[in-house]
Design an enzyme around this catalytic site. Structure first.
Site, PDB file in Angstrom:
ATOM      1  N   SER A 220     -43.970 -54.954 -54.331  1.00 41.35           N
ATOM      2  CA  SER A 220     -44.266 -53.518 -54.299  1.00 41.35           C
ATOM      3  C   SER A 220     -45.309 -53.262 -53.214  1.00 41.35           C
ATOM      4  CB  SER A 220     -44.803 -53.052 -55.653  1.00 41.35           C
ATOM      5  OG  SER A 220     -43.845 -53.243 -56.663  1.00 41.35           O
ATOM      6  N   GLY A 222     -46.610 -50.165 -52.596  1.00 39.10           N
ATOM      7  CA  GLY A 222     -47.179 -48.848 -52.852  1.00 39.10           C
ATOM      8  C   GLY A 222     -46.330 -47.738 -52.266  1.00 39.10           C
ATOM      9  N   ALA A 223     -46.990 -46.825 -51.574  1.00 43.91           N
ATOM     10  CA  ALA A 223     -46.298 -45.679 -51.001  1.00 43.91           C
ATOM     11  C   ALA A 223     -45.326 -46.071 -49.899  1.00 43.91           C
ATOM     12  CB  ALA A 223     -47.319 -44.680 -50.462  1.00 43.91           C
ATOM     13  N   GLY A 225     -43.031 -48.497 -50.068  1.00 50.81           N
ATOM     14  CA  GLY A 225     -41.725 -48.910 -50.561  1.00 50.81           C
ATOM     15  C   GLY A 225     -41.772 -50.280 -51.214  1.00 50.81           C
ATOM     16  N   GLY A 251     -45.183 -50.016 -61.313  1.00 49.67           N
ATOM     17  CA  GLY A 251     -44.675 -51.335 -60.953  1.00 49.67           C
ATOM     18  C   GLY A 251     -43.897 -51.983 -62.080  1.00 49.67           C
ATOM     19  N   ASP A 252     -44.342 -51.755 -63.304  1.00 44.34           N
ATOM     20  CA  ASP A 252     -43.632 -52.296 -64.469  1.00 44.34           C
ATOM     21  C   ASP A 252     -42.279 -51.614 -64.627  1.00 44.34           C
ATOM     22  OD1 ASP A 252     -46.032 -53.699 -64.928  1.00 44.34           O
ATOM     23  OD2 ASP A 252     -46.814 -51.993 -66.058  1.00 44.34           O
TER      24      ASP A 252
END
Length: 315
Positions: A220, A222-223, A225, A251-252
């Site tokens: 992951s 974040g913003a 992608g 994220g989960d």
């Protein structure tokens, strides 16, 4: 069925406050209580998608009983491991400008007997599992190699395992070749011991984790992608997000979406991105239902933009 393992679950209390002022009496404008822990959140997302899930977690005291009740109310089967210590209670203070302050308790220390019972419960519950998702930090009493033991036992029983943890626990587990690991950008940088400034840096770091033993890496960013790197290649996924309300549990939710869609390949990555994008547009740690997903807003490509500078570089 997707089996989740949360070694250090929590009872999460979130209070909405106008602003956080030290030393002052603050009146909350809203409050909510949720079962917490990364594996618990994966189960909540799987259940929200209408799929069967079983949550294995050590539970103790009144907070533990409340966690079990809250999960049961959400249609999640609970396989509790009774422990002497009370399940931890965490507090989150959500300010009106979007700033979130979290206070996480350490949690109980598990005895050697409780540790073995936890492992045995995972083994017993894994017979019907398509995937086992082991997530989160380890409580006191569990050695960093505990996840490695879980991965080895899972593979010996023919199960596939996804791992979402960090630090030494992640590095120890890599030697047992987990089927997929899901670090965020900070955890990925920590694992390889260097900063990440571009998507290409993240790809190289993911490839190094594969060299250490991971069969696939779902990262992951974040913003920016998400990345999927496995034996067949690398893919980059992103989604249009109109308004970010909360990134708690996003994220989960992504990991749940990945596993629901089979846990491999670009189609699973697209599902992960869709679930993560939907989650950040919902309040608190609310998990998305199929009605919240917008697959048309998701783009997945094998043409990874390696030169793209991360909006949130990791030092």
């Amino acid at each position: 069925m997707i089996l989740t393992v949360t070694p250090n679950p929590s009872l999460d209390r979130t209070y909405e406050v106008p602003a956080l002022e030290r030393g002052e009496v603050i009146r909350a404008t809203g409050e909510r209580m949720d079962p917490g822990g990364k594996g618990v959140n994966v189960s909540r997302a799987v259940a929200a998608a209408g799929q069967r899930t079983v949550a294995v977690l050590p539970l103790g005291g009144a907070p533990g009983a409340l966690v079990a009740d809250l999960l049961d109310a959400q249609g999640i089967e609970v396989a509790p491991v009774p422990v002497a210590g009370a399940t931890r209670s965490n507090i989150a203070l959500a300010e009106s400008d979007g700033v979130l302050t979290k206070i996480n308790a350490p949690g109980p220390e598990l005895s050697s007997e409780e540790q073995e019972l936890l492992l045995e419960t995972v083994r017993a519950q894994s017979r019907d599992a398509a995937w086992i998702a082991c997530c989160g930090s380890l409580p006191r009493g569990l050695a960093p190699a505990w996840y490695a033991d879980v991965v080895a036992r899972a593979h010996a029983g023919g199960a596939r395992i996804a791992l979402d943890t960090s630090g030494r626990a992640l590095l120890e587990a890599l030697r047992e070749q987990p089927d997929v690991v899901k670090p965020n950008a900070e955890e990925l940088a920590e694992a390889v011991g260097r900063p990440l400034a571009t998507v290409g840096d993240a790809v190289k770091a993911a490839e190094e984790l594969r060299g250490m033993g991971a069969r696939a890496v779902l990262a992951s960013l974040g913003a920016d992608g998400q990345l999927l790197v496995d034996g067949a290649g690398a893919w980059f996924g992103s989604a249009r997000v109109d308004v970010v309300r909360s990134n708690v549990g996003a994220g989960d939710s992504s990991l749940a979406g990945f596993l629901i869609a089979g846990g491999s390949g670009p189609e699973a990555l697209a599902s992960a991105v869709a679930h993560g994008a939907a989650a950040v547009q919902l309040p608190g740690s609310v998990m998305p239902t199929p009605a919240d997903l917008d697959p048309a807003a998701v783009t997945v490509t094998a043409d990874v933009p390696v030169d793209r500078v991360l909006r949130e570089p990791v030092s």
